[in-house]
Design an enzyme around this catalytic site. Structure first.
Site: not given
Ligand code: G3P
Ligand code: CA
Length: 613
Positions: A361-362, A388, A390, A403, A464, A466, A583
């Site tokens: 995640h990120r 992943e 953003d 993000h 992703e 945004k 994470d």
């Protein structure tokens, strides 16, 4: 026992080369024909069933359905015929060896085909019983200890609770089968070496088992298989140690436990392949040596093998080429289908065999500043299956990876300006690492292009969006197409219209709808034909576990976010989700793969290989 062991050794040595070649060809045939065929039949059974995938909860219904049962029976029949062939071949080979007669590979195969044909014609399915029992108990002995190191999945325990009586019946049946196995030990060598009627073969068999002989056989079977299995498990742990050492040297201590747990099944498969190469030949040698030896003691004359026996077998040359061509085409067709299927599918159709993907995640954002190149590189180094990140757009139209809508939290900007109101040149100069730790000073806000060039095909891109913007959609699809990454990307959004528009731009792009909570029924969301995956917030999903089954039965994938504690990663794994967004990819990998390993065993590996106490 000593004489038997010496005889076994001599029998395996006499025609050792033929034995080895036969085993290799036989296993290759199994791996390239029988296994893919069974796989194809199971897929056909799933196709006939009402299920898109067979989830753990649906497993019992699937197996008991009237379309699946006959197909499972067909697999059993194919596998049984395959193993009868091996038993007859080994019995012939050892019979020749015992009488000090050499036999070559082609002659052995010819003789086995002819004998198997004759025996099957004569005894039909009865022939399958002794060989099936032999295979069952030799492998039960082998699989039993290793299976006991793996946790029994919840859905099996649930079923055992429901059918408690069935469990007791199963144990009684196993004990009875074991007794039958001991009683029918000599049936195959008798039937292979003689042309007895079944009744005479059984009489002969009981004669050989008279007195305490059957108890002696039980003891010998036990000793031989304990010794063989101790050797095999020793080899298994040696393999684990070698792999751990290599991972430690090449990738570092922190990744050892996760890597070892991940490939535990692969290592076990290597040992299982070795086991099948050794266990059946040694056990058949044992029983043939016993049979020949006792028959000699009893003065029972067995027909002696002669070289003439196989020389009289004439192979019709006209059939050789078509048979070889058929086998080659079958191998290619079966394996092509299986390989293509495995490459194209992210998920095996039987959920019990499925393990969730680890999605960083990120990036690997527990140990590095989120959405930076260092966090992405760490995720790759930590073997995350996917990364992943953003995406926002700057004032001058550059897609960047960050993000928040604003720059304040994750950069050293003064004030808290919006990304969309700042030019890329200004953003490029900001420090996106120091806020997390001064050691990361100098990390910058990456562009989308920089990010996908770093990750490319090393992991799946979970991108992703945004913001909802037509120009951004066009840019993303063009960029992914240009770098040939459409097949390696899942585009995520909380916004349904964004996903709908992207799917219109390129129907091949996979889409993921993010859901944190909703009211009402999930069905309208499942009906969105432009959504392939669902990403559901962890607490909401754990309160609504039934959604997992609903999503998967609709032929779609379910991911859970953002899960950073072992307890909930374990829960999500047991529930059968397809992906865990976290994470901490190292913790996720260790937890996912130790979930299926009994805690005692996982703890032992943790003590040996983990760098944290
Ligand atoms: O992976 C899902 C998650 O990324 C959505 O939430 O706020 O972390 O982007 P957020
Ligand atoms: Ca995100």
């Amino acid at each position: 026992m000593k004489i038997t062991l010496l005889n076994m050794y001599a029998m395996m040595k006499k025609n050792g080369k033929t034995l080895l070649l036969f085993q290799l060809i036989y296993r290759a045939f199994g791996a390239l024909i029988v296994l893919p065929m069974a796989n194809l039949i199971i897929r056909f059974a799933i196709y006939l069933s009402p299920y898109q995938v067979v989830t753990n909860r649906a497993m019992v219904d699937f197996i008991m359905s009237y379309t699946t049962l006959p197909l499972l029976f067909l697999i059993l029949l194919i596998v049984s015929m395959f193993m009868v062939f091996e038993f007859i071949a080994l019995s012939i080979l050892y019979h020749y060896s015992y009488h000090n007669v050499e036999i070559g590979l082609m002659d052995l195969i010819k003789l086995t085909i002819v004998k198997t044909g004759r025996k099957v014609k004569r005894y039909h399915l009865l022939l399958l019983i002794p060989s099936a029992l032999f295979l069952l108990f030799v492998h039960l002995f082998h699989i039993g200890p290793i299976a006991s190191t793996f946790n029994i999945p919840d859905f099996v325990l649930d079923q055992l609770q429901i059918y408690r009586n069935l469990f007791i019946i199963a144990i009684v049946v196993m004990v009875m089968l074991f007794l039958l196995f001991i009683e029918s030990l000599y049936t195959l060598p008798i039937l292979t070496t003689n042309d007895h009627k079944l009744k005479d073969a059984l009489k002969h068999q009981w004669h050989l088992q008279k007195g305490g002989a059957r108890f002696k056989r039980m003891g010998e079977f036990f000793i031989i298989n304990v010794v063989l299995n101790v050797i095999l498990y020793g080899f298994y742990f040696l393999l684990i140690a070698i792999v751990a050492l290599i991972v430690q040297i090449v990738r570092g201590q922190a990744l050892v436990l996760g890597s070892v747990l991940t490939i535990l099944y692969v290592l076990y498969t290597v040992v299982a392949a070795l086991a099948t190469l050794v266990l059946i030949p040694v056990n058949v040698a044992w029983i043939t040596a016993q049979y020949e030896h006792i028959s000699k003691d009893e003065g029972i004359k067995l027909p002696r093998p002669t070289k003439k026996a196989y020389r009289t077998i004439k192979v019709n040359e006209r059939f050789v080429k078509p048979v070889i061509a058929t086998i080659v085409i079958a191998v290619l067709a079966l394996n092509f289908g299986t390989v293509i299927g495995a490459v194209r599918e992210d998920r095996v159709p039987l959920m019990a065999l499925n393990q969730p993907k680890v999605i960083a995640h990120r990036g690997s954002s527990l140990g590095a500043p989120e959405n930076t190149l260092i966090a992405f590189q760490n995720a790759l180094d930590e073997n995350a299956n996917a990364v992943e990140f953003d995406v926002h757009v700057t004032r001058d139209g550059v897609p960047v990876v960050i993000h928040d809508f604003t720059l304040g939290r994750t950069t050293n900007v003064s004030g808290n300006p919006l990304v969309r109101e700042t030019d890329y040149a200004q953003i490029r100069d900001l420090d996106a690492g120091s806020w997390f730790d001064p050691a990361f000073a100098g990390e910058h806000v990456p562009t989308l292009e920089e990010t996908i060039l770093l990750i490319e095909n090393q992991a799946t891109l979970y991108l992703e969006l945004k913001v909802h913007d037509d120009d951004l959609n066009d840019y993303v699809i063009n960029l992914l197409t240009e770098h040939d990454l459409i097949d390696n990307t899942v585009i995520m959004s909380f916004n349904q219209s964004t996903l709908r528009d992207l799917k219109r731009l390129d129907p091949d792009i996979e889409t993921l709808l993010l859901v944190s909570t909703f009211f009402g029924d999930i069905q309208p969301l499942l009906n969105l034909e432009y959504v392939d995956h669902y990403g559901i917030e962890v607490s909401f999903l754990l309160r609504n576990q039934g959604y997992i089954d609903r999503i998967q039965q609709a032929g779609k994938y379910v991911h859970v976010w953002t899960v950073n504690d072992a307890e909930r990663i374990e829960r999500a794994t047991e529930l059968g989700v397809d992906g865990i967004i976290t994470d901490d990819p190292v913790l996720a990998r260790e937890t996912i793969y130790s979930t299926s390993t009994r805690s005692l065993y996982a703890n032992l590996l943790r003590r040996l290989f983990s760098d944290t106490p």
